[in-house]
Design an enzyme around this catalytic site. Structure first.
Site, PDB file in Angstrom:
ATOM      1  CG  LEU A   1      38.834  19.623  -0.465  1.00 13.47           C
ATOM      2  CD1 LEU A   1      40.305  19.999  -0.367  1.00 13.47           C
ATOM      3  CD2 LEU A   1      38.069  20.716  -1.204  1.00 13.47           C
TER       4      LEU A   1
ATOM      5  CG  HIS B   1      29.026  39.181   4.392  1.00 17.39           C
ATOM      6  ND1 HIS B   1      30.374  39.110   4.645  1.00 17.39           N
ATOM      7  CD2 HIS B   1      28.534  40.074   5.291  1.00 17.39           C
ATOM      8  CE1 HIS B   1      30.675  39.918   5.650  1.00 17.39           C
ATOM      9  NE2 HIS B   1      29.581  40.522   6.051  1.00 17.39           N
TER      10      HIS B   1
ATOM     11  NE  ARG C   1      43.849  42.566  11.751  1.00 12.27           N
ATOM     12  CZ  ARG C   1      43.613  43.560  10.923  1.00 12.27           C
ATOM     13  NH1 ARG C   1      44.508  44.520  10.769  1.00 12.27           N
ATOM     14  NH2 ARG C   1      42.491  43.634  10.240  1.00 12.27           N
TER      15      ARG C   1
ATOM     16  CD1 TRP D   1      30.014  35.000  18.757  1.00  8.32           C
ATOM     17  CD2 TRP D   1      27.912  35.128  18.020  1.00  8.32           C
ATOM     18  NE1 TRP D   1      29.582  33.720  18.472  1.00  8.32           N
ATOM     19  CE2 TRP D   1      28.291  33.775  18.021  1.00  8.32           C
ATOM     20  CE3 TRP D   1      26.619  35.460  17.588  1.00  8.32           C
ATOM     21  CZ2 TRP D   1      27.444  32.750  17.613  1.00  8.32           C
ATOM     22  CZ3 TRP D   1      25.771  34.432  17.188  1.00  8.32           C
ATOM     23  CH2 TRP D   1      26.186  33.104  17.208  1.00  8.32           C
TER      24      TRP D   1
ATOM     25  CD  GLU E   1      37.518  36.626  18.604  1.00 10.42           C
ATOM     26  OE1 GLU E   1      37.642  36.037  17.508  1.00 10.42           O
ATOM     27  OE2 GLU E   1      37.779  36.081  19.688  1.00 10.42           O
TER      28      GLU E   1
ATOM     29  CG  ASP F   1      39.582  40.660   5.963  1.00 12.94           C
ATOM     30  OD1 ASP F   1      38.408  41.015   6.150  1.00 12.94           O
ATOM     31  OD2 ASP F   1      40.554  41.269   6.452  1.00 12.94           O
ATOM     32  N   GLY F   2      37.477  40.908   3.449  1.00 12.25           N
ATOM     33  CA  GLY F   2      37.262  41.974   2.467  1.00 12.25           C
ATOM     34  C   GLY F   2      35.876  42.002   1.837  1.00 12.25           C
TER      35      GLY F   2
HETATM   36  C1  FPP Z   1      35.322  39.044   6.243  1.00 14.57           C
HETATM   37  O1  FPP Z   1      34.933  40.158   5.489  1.00 14.57           O
HETATM   38  C2  FPP Z   1      34.430  37.906   6.041  1.00 14.57           C
HETATM   39  C3  FPP Z   1      33.634  37.364   7.010  1.00 14.57           C
HETATM   40  C4  FPP Z   1      33.586  37.855   8.393  1.00 14.57           C
HETATM   41  C5  FPP Z   1      32.731  36.241   6.751  1.00 14.57           C
HETATM   42  C6  FPP Z   1      33.099  35.286   5.662  1.00 14.57           C
HETATM   43  C7  FPP Z   1      31.865  34.572   5.279  1.00 14.57           C
HETATM   44  C8  FPP Z   1      31.533  34.176   4.034  1.00 14.57           C
HETATM   45  C9  FPP Z   1      32.422  34.300   2.878  1.00 14.57           C
HETATM   46  C10 FPP Z   1      30.189  33.566   3.745  1.00 14.57           C
HETATM   47  C11 FPP Z   1      29.801  32.322   4.499  1.00 14.57           C
HETATM   48  C12 FPP Z   1      30.809  31.237   4.553  1.00 14.57           C
HETATM   49  C13 FPP Z   1      30.699  29.983   4.039  1.00 14.57           C
HETATM   50  C14 FPP Z   1      31.740  28.941   4.316  1.00 14.57           C
HETATM   51  C15 FPP Z   1      29.580  29.586   3.182  1.00 14.57           C
HETATM   52  P1  FPP Z   1      34.636  41.516   6.253  1.00 14.57           P
HETATM   53  O2  FPP Z   1      33.163  41.649   6.411  1.00 14.57           O
HETATM   54  O3  FPP Z   1      35.392  41.572   7.534  1.00 14.57           O
HETATM   55  O4  FPP Z   1      35.173  42.545   5.216  1.00 14.57           O
HETATM   56  P2  FPP Z   1      35.815  43.965   5.533  1.00 14.57           P
HETATM   57  O5  FPP Z   1      37.081  43.717   6.297  1.00 14.57           O
HETATM   58  O6  FPP Z   1      36.041  44.523   4.174  1.00 14.57           O
HETATM   59  O7  FPP Z   1      34.798  44.737   6.329  1.00 14.57           O
END
Ligand code: FPP
Length: 241
Positions: free
Chosen positions: A123, A29, A186, A61, A59, A12-13
């Site tokens: 792994l 991302h 969470r 989407w 979710e 997250d983040g």
């Molecule tokens: C949450 O950050 C992160 C995600 C919803 C996507 C995680 C995806 C990746 C790290 C890239 C693709 C994955 C792989 C396995 C190659 P957020 O957007 O919710 O951040 P925020 O809470 O700061 O808005």
């Protein structure tokens, strides 16, 4: 000190990481994908056997279409760029989540990654994509109901093991440690059944900043915990466990 056999991570983040730098969320991302590489490398080096990453939830989407398409694109980018290296490192890739609503190109890439690496023994990297814990349980319930209806299973005899074996994670041990970055505390519909006895570690760092140091910190916190699985500490002492 024991290393957790299975570590699951809510990454997250990414959005906040980008916004704090005045950049669009996709930049976060993209940096998140580099943190995925770091996490996979660190997990292998630290002796973790299963690493599950929450890459896209059922979710997600609901996010703006452009962000959804960017996240899909990044998964494709990761598999195309890193699959050969993962295979060379003897890493087995597995995917959990509902595959039915995925576009054919993503589905075939994910299947290719699983097929290519299925005999690998280092792994296990489990990518949770279009995954939701409740959805996983619903799909398991449907499988069991169909077996009961066909007479293959006695409904009154359905056990916890039957449910575990019907989830996407069948054959994968439950996570010992669940890490969430970004300070949020969470579970967000991740591995609801499987995390029954997981230790939760919430780290303040944003996912793009996650690296070997943060992984080691989470393992250290885990190792200081007293895992009792419903028993008391005195029982543990008496049983010598
Ligand atoms: C949450 O950050 C992160 C995600 C919803 C996507 C995680 C995806 C990746 C790290 C890239 C693709 C994955 C792989 C396995 C190659 P957020 O957007 O919710 O951040 P925020 O809470 O700061 O808005």
């Amino acid at each position: 000190m024991s290393v957790p056999q299975h570590v699951a991570i809510i990454m997250d983040g990414n959005g906040r990481w980008a916004e704090r730098r005045g950049q669009v969320r996709t930049v976060g991302h993209r940096r998140g994908v580099e943190a995925v590489r770091e996490a996979v490398k660190a997990a292998g080096e630290l002796g973790v056997q299963y690493l599950t990453l929450f890459a896209f939830s059922s979710e997600n989407w609901r996010r703006p279409p452009q962000e959804v398409s960017d996240l899909m694109g990044l998964l494709k980018f990761f598999v195309r760029r890193d699959l050969a290296e993962l295979h060379q490192e003897n890493i087995r890739v597995r995917v959990i989540g509902d595959r039915d609503s995925l576009k054919p190109d993503i589905l075939s890439l994910l299947t290719e990654a699983e097929e290519l690496t299925k005999a690998n023994t280092a792994l296990q990297l489990i990518i949770a994509f279009n995954y939701g814990g409740r959805d996983d349980i619903v799909r398991a319930a449907r499988k069991l109901a169909a077996r009961a209806a066909s007479g293959d299973l006695d409904a009154d005899g359905i056990s916890e093991a039957d449910i575990s074996d019907s989830l996407d994670t069948a054959g994968i041990p439950d996570p010992d440690l669940l890490i969430r970055t970004s300070g949020e505390q969470r579970i967000s519909n991740f591995l609801l059944w499987q995390a029954a006895y997981a230790e939760f570690v919430f780290l303040p760092c944003l996912w793009p900043d996650f690296g070997r140091g943060a992984f080691e910190e989470a393992l250290h916190i885990y190792q200081c915990r007293d895992r009792r699985f419903g028993k008391t500490t005195s029982q543990d002492l008496a049983l010598g466990t």
